[in-house]
Design a protein around this motif. Structure first.
Motif, PDB file in Angstrom:
ATOM      1  N   PRO A 331       0.824  -1.212   0.000  1.00  0.00           N
ATOM      2  CA  PRO A 331       0.000   0.000   0.000  1.00  0.00           C
ATOM      3  C   PRO A 331       0.857   1.261   0.000  1.00  0.00           C
ATOM      4  N   ALA A 332       1.999   1.215   0.705  1.00  0.00           N
ATOM      5  CA  ALA A 332       2.852   2.402   0.747  1.00  0.00           C
ATOM      6  C   ALA A 332       3.280   2.806  -0.659  1.00  0.00           C
ATOM      7  N   GLU A 333       3.611   1.809  -1.500  1.00  0.00           N
ATOM      8  CA  GLU A 333       4.008   2.109  -2.880  1.00  0.00           C
ATOM      9  C   GLU A 333       2.847   2.700  -3.672  1.00  0.00           C
ATOM     10  N   ALA A 334       1.645   2.139  -3.440  1.00  0.00           N
ATOM     11  CA  ALA A 334       0.476   2.632  -4.166  1.00  0.00           C
ATOM     12  C   ALA A 334       0.200   4.083  -3.791  1.00  0.00           C
ATOM     13  N   VAL A 335       0.266   4.378  -2.491  1.00  0.00           N
ATOM     14  CA  VAL A 335      -0.001   5.745  -2.046  1.00  0.00           C
ATOM     15  C   VAL A 335       1.016   6.692  -2.665  1.00  0.00           C
ATOM     16  N   GLU A 336       2.262   6.256  -2.695  1.00  0.00           N
ATOM     17  CA  GLU A 336       3.300   7.091  -3.276  1.00  0.00           C
ATOM     18  C   GLU A 336       3.021   7.364  -4.751  1.00  0.00           C
ATOM     19  N   ALA A 337       2.526   6.327  -5.451  1.00  0.00           N
ATOM     20  CA  ALA A 337       2.245   6.494  -6.866  1.00  0.00           C
ATOM     21  C   ALA A 337       0.982   7.329  -7.089  1.00  0.00           C
ATOM     22  N   GLY A 338       0.104   7.405  -6.079  1.00  0.00           N
ATOM     23  CA  GLY A 338      -1.095   8.218  -6.229  1.00  0.00           C
ATOM     24  C   GLY A 338      -2.384   7.423  -6.294  1.00  0.00           C
ATOM     25  N   ILE A 339      -2.365   6.187  -5.779  1.00  0.00           N
ATOM     26  CA  ILE A 339      -3.596   5.396  -5.728  1.00  0.00           C
ATOM     27  C   ILE A 339      -3.967   5.167  -4.272  1.00  0.00           C
TER      28      ILE A 339
END
Lengths: 508, 328
Positions: A331-339
């Motif tokens: 999830p941390a990667e997704a949030v960083e990408a903007g999702i």
């Protein structure tokens, strides 16, 4: 088991009222169920039907009103009280009610095995024989020696209902029993319900599928906003009237869609797959666009949302956001990408119930609220006050633990924590589940505003009416695959239901 | 009514209990409430407070570090041998045990985060291993200045004066370890209240899945928590050597239980209902007061374990009765 000889019994709930955290879920509700009758209980999500049934089955205690059988008032304080009076409930999650590694016969006769009375020895022959007789009387053919774990979901449901029969149930609540079933399996269930009816048992039948409601029920009660709005013999009404009673106003009137400019594509997935539940999903979401993904329970919506957010990792497929390739592994990667994701299990996954609204709202943006790792108190408070006002979160203070908020306001917190991030894609998984009407309107408004700001919205739901009212495009998910796409205004509820369940028919 | 009594006992029970114990001991022995004795109590709890802060951190992320006791032992013999065997300068004497404390934390974190062994079991296993390592390292002997080596020679070094000052010295009349302890308690309290990492630990302990789905890097945060726990235990070990002036084998063995008791007494202080630094400090004081008072009453040291255990049971009972009621 001599129910059939007794005269029909009458169960009456009168003047039932119940509120949660100050929000009235039921207001002065009367409900009657006769022995030997199939009584359909209908209503949109949040209308109060499951609360009413939970009071009847003892899972909740009503604030006001009485429950009586044949004029005799009952005290139903716990599920055990309800069962003692012959009131049983079959919930959707059948697995939790059956002992997986025991045989069908043992499960049907479980009460007798669990009781401390009678012989300490088990007479296997007799036990199997009696279980078989129960199944026989209900017209079921299931080998009583099979382990329950090996049965299909539909068979488990039938076994569970047969057990109620063995327990001499007088009134049975079936809470959306057909939702996970194919048409053929549902037919078997209706046969069984007919058997129960002939034995003088009264059945409350909850279902979203109107055709089957009209096929099997004797009487129809419709609830809306915590009250009864219709109570008619099934023969005296029709589907149109029932829908109008359920919705009150049409969805469009109730929740007007905010206009938003749809821009270029933002999120694109190709062949996204993991496990058996998500099997190659292609979809596109543009900026300012609300894309609904509809499907029946178990179609793979939640699993899909978790892949998009990196909560689970996709086994294959690609995802692009803007022009960048991303397949989030956390999830941390997704949030960083903007999702970002507003998950279905709000209390377990969306918010931290023990923590304050303040801390919940700032969790994803702690970095921007702090310098050198130290959080700025004033900045954090200002941010929370802002979000609370903007989203209309009803709470006394920002420091209140979110556990004390109503479901709808908790959901607004779960959404609100993301609104200050620079997320481009918002994924909502059943955001209106267990949310009252007022909060629902707020949630739709927030989603509309996010779209106006140019965010891409992916809205996963099993409420077809919501998808029809809210979305610019509707994708129908069935068994982990997108089987059909409709533009706004192109589809009806019936179309969606057809495609959402049709894939399943082909599989069976 | 019953409910309010319970609420009250949960919120103020620990404080009240300390008050009663203080009153009891001061009535029993007039020497008890003197500055010297109170300073003594604080000095005696300084070591266990460091360990308990570590346990508080691991409990905050919903973990549990059982290996802190043997980490204390390891740090104790490491700092002693650095001086006695290798004649190292003060900086090395302090840094080496800290590094090894961090390594123990990293091993714990690896087993928990990567291998996914439950916290309790992973740290239980590591507890055993570290305990064995420190005894193997010293061949089972305690370390003291110019000790007799196995080959018959004498060890070249001695526990240095500067080092001893860390554990025995005074600054403005206050024992130096007490000053260190107070600084650590304040720093840890501020850490949880005002820093991003501290907040992330608290949130993660509340519900790891929800925290993860809020974009928190939960594995990283958990790793940091265990490393911090290991380092704090190592500080406890260094202080222990400095205080007693030698490196005893198994010095940290009783520390685990005392630290855990302190943390769980602290659980309920002011009704926090979760691990918290101030509560842990108060818990450590309670245990220090009990041990000190009982020593004055000539209770044997092995008997004090019964009392300490009983305090732990009491604290756990109050905490869990309360938590379970809140759930319902």
């Amino acid at each position: 088991m001599g129910q059939s000889e007794q005269p029909a019994r009458l169960l009456q709930m009168s003047g039932i009222g119940k509120s949660f955290a100050g929000v009235a879920a039921l207001k002065n509700v009367d409900f009657e169920l006769r022995g030997g009758e199939i009584h359909a209980l209908l209503g949109a999500n949040g209308a109060g039907k499951s609360t009413l049934m939970k009071i009847l089955s003892g899972a909740y205690e009503g604030d006001e009103g009485t429950v009586a059988i044949d004029g005799e008032t009952l005290l139903v304080r716990s599920p055990a009280d309800a069962k003692k009076n012959g009131i049983h409930c079959v919930y959707q999650e059948v697995d939790t009610s059956l002992v997986q590694h025991l045989s069908v016969a043992e499960n049907i006769m479980l009460d007798r095995l669990a009781s401390s009375e009678g012989s300490a020895w088990i007479a296997w022959g007799k036990l199997n024989e009696e279980a078989a007789r129960v199944l026989g009387r209900l017209g079921l053919r299931i080998d009583v020696n099979r382990a329950v774990a090996d049965l299909t979901l539909a068979e488990k449901q039938l076994v569970l209902i047969a057990r109620l029969f063995a327990q001499e149930a007088k009134f049975v609540i079936l809470d959306e029993p057909t939702a996970p079933l194919s048409l053929e399996e549902a037919d078997r269930l209706f046969g069984l319900m007919d058997g129960l009816k002939k034995a003088g048992i009264g059945i409350v039948f909850i279902s979203h599928r109107l055709p089957e409601v009209f096929r099997v029920s004797d009487r129809i009660t419709v609830m809306r906003d915590g009250g009864v709005v219709m109570n008619e013999p099934a023969g005296a009404t029709n589907a149109g009237e029932v829908i109008r009673a359920m919705l009150g106003k049409s969805f469009e009137e109730e929740y007007p869609k905010l206009p938003a400019v749809i821009g270029g594509p933002l999120l694109e997935t190709k062949g996204l797959a993991a496990g058996r539940r998500v099997r190659g999903v292609d979809l596109t979401v543009s900026s300012g666009e609300i894309v609904a993904v509809v499907g029946l329970v178990g179609a793979g919506k939640t699993e899909l949302s978790r892949l998009l957010f990196g909560a689970d990792v996709a086994e294959s497929g690609t995802m692009t956001l803007g022009s960048k390739n991303i397949l989030p592994r956390s999830p941390a990667e997704a949030v960083e990408a903007g999702i970002v994701l507003v998950p279905e299990e709000r209390r377990k996954e969306g918010i931290l119930v023990r923590e304050s609204v303040l801390h919940n709202l700032s969790l994803p943006i702690l970095k921007s609220l702090s310098r050198l790792g130290i959080i700025s108190g004033p900045k954090e408070k200002r941010h929370a006050a802002d979000t609370i006002a903007r989203l209309g979160i009803k709470t006394h203070r920002a420091e209140t633990a979110t556990a004390f908020l109503s479901g709808g306001n908790q959901q607004k917190v779960a959404i609100g924590k993301w609104t200050s991030t620079d997320a481009k894609i918002f994924v909502f998984d059943e955001p209106t589940k267990g949310v009252d009407i007022g909060a629902k309107r707020d949630i739709f408004r927030i989603i509309g505003e996010l779209a106006q700001q140019g965010k891409g919205i992916l809205y996963l739901t099993c409420e077809f009416a919501e998808a029809l009212g809210l979305a610019d495009r509707i994708l129908v998910l069935c068994d982990g695959e997108i089987v059909r796409s409709f533009d706004r205004g192109e589809a009806t509820q019936e179309d969606l239901l057809y495609y959402a369940s049709a894939g399943k028919e082909e599989m069976a | 009514m019953n409910n309010r009594v319970l609420q009250f006992s949960f919120k103020y029970g620990a404080i009240l209990f300390i008050g009663i114990v203080l009153l009891f001991f001061s009535l029993y022995n007039e020497y008890f409430l003197t500055y010297n004795n109170l300073a003594d109590i604080l000095r005696s709890i300084s070591i266990v407070t460091f360990v308990a802060i570590g346990v508080t951190i691991s409990l905050t992320v919903d973990g549990f570090d059982l290996s802190v006791g043997s980490t204390v032992s390891l740090a104790t013999v490491l700092s002693a041998t650095m001086m006695v065997w290798y004649e190292m300068p003060l900086a090395v004497v302090i840094i080496v045990p800290l590094v090894f404390g961090a390594i123990v934390g990293l091993i714990n974190a690896f087993l928990i985060v990567k291998v996914r062994i439950p916290d309790l079991l992973a740290t239980l296993a590591v507890m055993y291993i570290v305990s064995g390592v420190h005894k193997t390292y010293t061949k089972g002997y305690s370390i003291y200045s110019n000790m007799q080596m196995q080959d018959g020679t004498k060890a070249p070094g001695a526990i240095s004066k500067q080092f001893l000052w860390i554990g025995q010295g005074k600054l403005l009349g206050v024992p130096f370890p007490v000053i260190l302890m107070v600084i650590a308690v304040i720093a840890a309290h501020l850490f949880f209240k005002y820093t991003r990492l501290g907040r992330q630990m608290i949130m993660m302990g509340g519900n790891e899945e929800a925290a993860r789905l809020s974009g928190l890097r939960v594995k990283r945060v958990r790793t940091i928590a265990y490393v911090a726990s290991g380092v704090l235990a190592a500080i406890g070990g260094i202080l222990f050597t400095a205080r007693v002036g030698n490196g005893q084998v198994d010095a940290g063995a009783p520390m685990l239980m005392e630290a855990v008791a302190a943390v769980f007494v602290g659980y309920s202080v002011f009704g926090a209902g979760r691990p918290n630094i101030i509560g842990t400090f108060i818990g450590a004081i309670l245990i220090g007061v009990l041990v000190n008072g009982m020593t004055m009453m000539n209770v044997e040291y092995y008997t004090t374990d019964i009392i300490k255990g009983a305090v732990l049971v009491l604290a756990l009972a109050v905490t869990f009765i309360h938590l379970n009621r809140r759930k319902n």
